[in-house]
Design an enzyme around this catalytic site. Structure first.
Site, mmCIF file in Angstrom:
data_model
loop_
_atom_site.group_PDB
_atom_site.id
_atom_site.type_symbol
_atom_site.label_atom_id
_atom_site.label_comp_id
_atom_site.label_asym_id
_atom_site.label_seq_id
_atom_site.Cartn_x
_atom_site.Cartn_y
_atom_site.Cartn_z
ATOM 1 N N GLU B 149 -21.780 21.109 34.770
ATOM 2 C CA GLU B 149 -20.934 19.930 35.006
ATOM 3 C C GLU B 149 -21.786 18.660 35.092
ATOM 4 O O GLU B 149 -21.402 17.606 34.589
ATOM 5 C CB GLU B 149 -20.104 20.106 36.277
ATOM 6 C CG GLU B 149 -19.179 21.323 36.274
ATOM 7 C CD GLU B 149 -18.266 21.371 35.065
ATOM 8 O OE1 GLU B 149 -17.946 20.310 34.512
ATOM 9 O OE2 GLU B 149 -17.893 22.484 34.647
ATOM 10 N N HIS B 152 -22.425 17.454 31.710
ATOM 11 C CA HIS B 152 -21.309 16.680 31.179
ATOM 12 C C HIS B 152 -21.402 15.231 31.655
ATOM 13 O O HIS B 152 -21.160 14.301 30.902
ATOM 14 C CB HIS B 152 -19.969 17.264 31.635
ATOM 15 C CG HIS B 152 -19.500 18.435 30.816
ATOM 16 N ND1 HIS B 152 -19.520 18.430 29.439
ATOM 17 C CD2 HIS B 152 -18.995 19.636 31.176
ATOM 18 C CE1 HIS B 152 -19.036 19.582 28.997
ATOM 19 N NE2 HIS B 152 -18.717 20.334 30.034
ATOM 20 N N GLU B 223 -19.618 21.346 24.874
ATOM 21 C CA GLU B 223 -19.733 22.447 25.825
ATOM 22 C C GLU B 223 -21.054 23.186 25.638
ATOM 23 O O GLU B 223 -21.749 23.492 26.597
ATOM 24 C CB GLU B 223 -18.571 23.436 25.665
ATOM 25 C CG GLU B 223 -17.233 22.912 26.113
ATOM 26 C CD GLU B 223 -17.234 22.494 27.576
ATOM 27 O OE1 GLU B 223 -17.926 23.122 28.401
ATOM 28 O OE2 GLU B 223 -16.544 21.510 27.893
#
Lengths: 243, 306
Positions: B149, B152, B223
């Site tokens: 995360e 990201h 991803e």
């Protein structure tokens, strides 16, 4: 890491830089004169969890290296694990200048041993006249210091005191200008540090005093110790992959 | 010793030329279909350009509220350290490693194991996890997922995917409102050589469908890049692999009704909340588990062989 790298989705781990660490030894007078803070005699360097195979290989070397560092500097150098699997090298020496020099020496040896970018931060403990703890942390990623003073409540920080601390030492050492990066470091294995639950971490402090200067003989002691710390979160017990 | 020192210093390889190239081609194709859409709207006249500008403006405004929108859609609650000390401590330690400001931490009360990151830039980022993932993963696995995360956030994926979808939103608006727009204008247009409402509708439909597939492809590449980022910073590809297997295993056993309630933020989740067979492949927001595990296996191998 550049914006281009970010947009292309390339993560380059941030470099760890130790060049500003040594500056702290010049701040002792300011800390004591302006805030009445004395060194607690403890410092610690934190390394990220050593899960990968390459780090597991280096793990035994680390213990040997620390034993050697302790013998050379005259400081007491021990290894600790925190509840999150991070490895801590704890250095004990009553004099701040010696403590800083020893921490710097240890950081150089960690770098030479290849731990490089896994070296995250160094913490230096202080106490005021009333015995309340305060910490100066050095971020190896930012090459700057910032204050961390636990507040009265669970998980609170004493921001007023932190700002005083930052301005008191601002002339002598580089202070992180972005307060969003004054990363709290909970559950440090240092005396007076707020523990995993937010309360002073007695188990850590006791374990540390009971520890022998060199822990090179035992490879897995921290794994069992730290899982004991995780009793509040049994589902998140780590596998002792760190130490 | 010096051999291992170099290996440690280099760690997990961060770049992947193939992945970067696929990402670049996807973005170029998106730009091409968007250019077609803009050209047709322009040729069709002022009112269509206006519609395009308004919808694009709204889509960009979303970008500024993305953190609040996603949190509200997912029912996420921002928590303090007193509420979730273990999670918050792990996140602040990872923030040091990623050299990012500490994101806000949120918890979603759901047994579906998942995690997401949002916010237009690192200073406004939020990392949210479900109670289901906290219950299922052990410490190092949770760290690996949180590092995914953080990647990201570092890669600004919420902003990248919002930007990538701006004109797709315009196209889908025109398609959904198409007949209504056409009726409103009727057949009374007087400009010769202008594309008719039907042409605008058909081009928008084409752009919408193609860009949908392209955005999904871009999402899958982001991803994979976030998986690499997690491996590069934690140095533990196998922990992320183990977490993904655990999460996917649990996803398969969760009833559909539960999954649909989590769907709005699917593009930002660590594992797609919509795990139906019909959605795999071209239309999936996430690469297949096999693809991700294969990449992590290669990273682990690359690390060992160095």
């Amino acid at each position: 890491m550049s914006l281009l790298d970010a947009l292309l989705g390339r993560t380059r781990p941030a470099r760890s830089r130790d060049e500003q660490l040594i500056a702290l030894s010049s701040a002792a007078v300011s800390l004591s004169a302006e805030l009445g803070l004395q060194a607690s005699g403890q410092a610690a360097i934190v390394i990220r969890p050593l899960d990968s195979q390459a780090y597991r290989d280096a793990d035994a070397d680390l213990s040997r290296l620390l034993e050697l560092a302790g013998r050379e500097t005259g400081a007491t150098v021990t290894r600790q694990a925190d509840p999150y699997g991070y490895a801590w090298v704890v250095i004990a020496d009553p004099d701040l200048a010696d403590l800083v020099a020893n921490a710097y020496q240890v950081s150089i040896e960690l770098r030479d041993a290849g731990f490089g970018d896994a070296v995250l931060a160094a913490a230096f403990g202080f106490r005021d006249a009333a015995g309340r703890p305060a910490f100066l942390l050095y971020s190896f990623k930012r090459a700057a210091f910032y204050p961390f003073v636990p507040g009265p409540g669970d998980g609170e920080r004493d921001n007023a005191r932190e700002l005083q601390l930052a301005s008191a030492v601002g002339r002598e050492i580089p202070v992180e200008p972005d307060q969003a990066r004054w990363y709290p470091m909970w559950a440090m294995p240092l005396d007076g540090a707020p523990g995993a639950s937010g309360h002073p971490a007695q188990p850590h402090a006791e374990r540390q005093r009971g520890d022998t200067p060199s822990t090179s003989s035992g490879h897995q002691p921290q794994a069992s110790d730290s899982s004991a710390d995780n009793q509040a979160h049994p589902e998140q017990r780590h596998n002792g992959g760190c130490c | 010793m010096s051999d291992r020192r170099q290996r440690l210093a280099r760690g997990v390889p961060s770049g992947d030329a193939g992945l970067t190239a696929r990402m670049g081609v996807t973005v170029l194709l998106l730009a091409a279909v968007y250019a077609l859409l803009v050209a047709v709207l322009w040729a069709a006249g002022g009112s269509f350009v206006l519609i395009g500008l308004v919808v694009a403006g709204l889509a960009l405004a979303q970008y500024f509220y993305s953190d609040r929108l996603v949190l509200a859609a997912m029912g996420a609650r921002v928590v303090s350290r007193a509420e979730a000390p273990d999670l918050v401590d792990r996140i602040s330690r990872l923030a040091v490693q990623f050299d990012l400001p500490i994101p806000r931490v949120a918890i979603i009360d759901s047994d579906v194991p998942n995690a997401l990151a949002t916010g237009r830039d690192p200073a406004h980022s939020v990392v949210a996890v479900t109670t289901g993932i906290l219950r299922r993963l052990d410490g190092p696995e949770l760290d690996a997922v949180l590092a995914h995360e953080f990647s990201h956030v570092l890669h600004r994926d919420a902003a990248v995917l919002t930007m990538a979808a701006v004109f797709a939103t315009v196209a889908s608006f025109i398609v959904q409102m198409g007949f209504w727009l056409g009726l409103g204008r009727g057949e009374d247009r007087d400009g010769e050589g202008r594309p008719s409402v039907v042409v605008v509708y058909l081009v928008s439909l084409g752009v919408w469908l193609i860009s949908f597939v392209l955005i999904r492809a871009l999402s899958r590449y982001r991803e994979l890049a976030a998986d690499r980022g997690s491996a590069a910073v934690t140095g533990a590809p196998s922990q992320l692999a183990s977490a993904l297997v655990k999460i996917s295993g649990a996803m398969g056993r969760i009833p559909d009704a539960d999954l649909r309630t989590v769907e709005p933020g699917s593009a930002l989740l660590i594992v797609p909340a919509f795990s139906r067979q019909s959605l795999v492949g071209l239309l999936a927001t996430h690469p297949s588990l096999e693809t991700r595990l294969e990449q992590l296996r290669r990273l682990e191998a690359a690390e060992l062989s160095r």
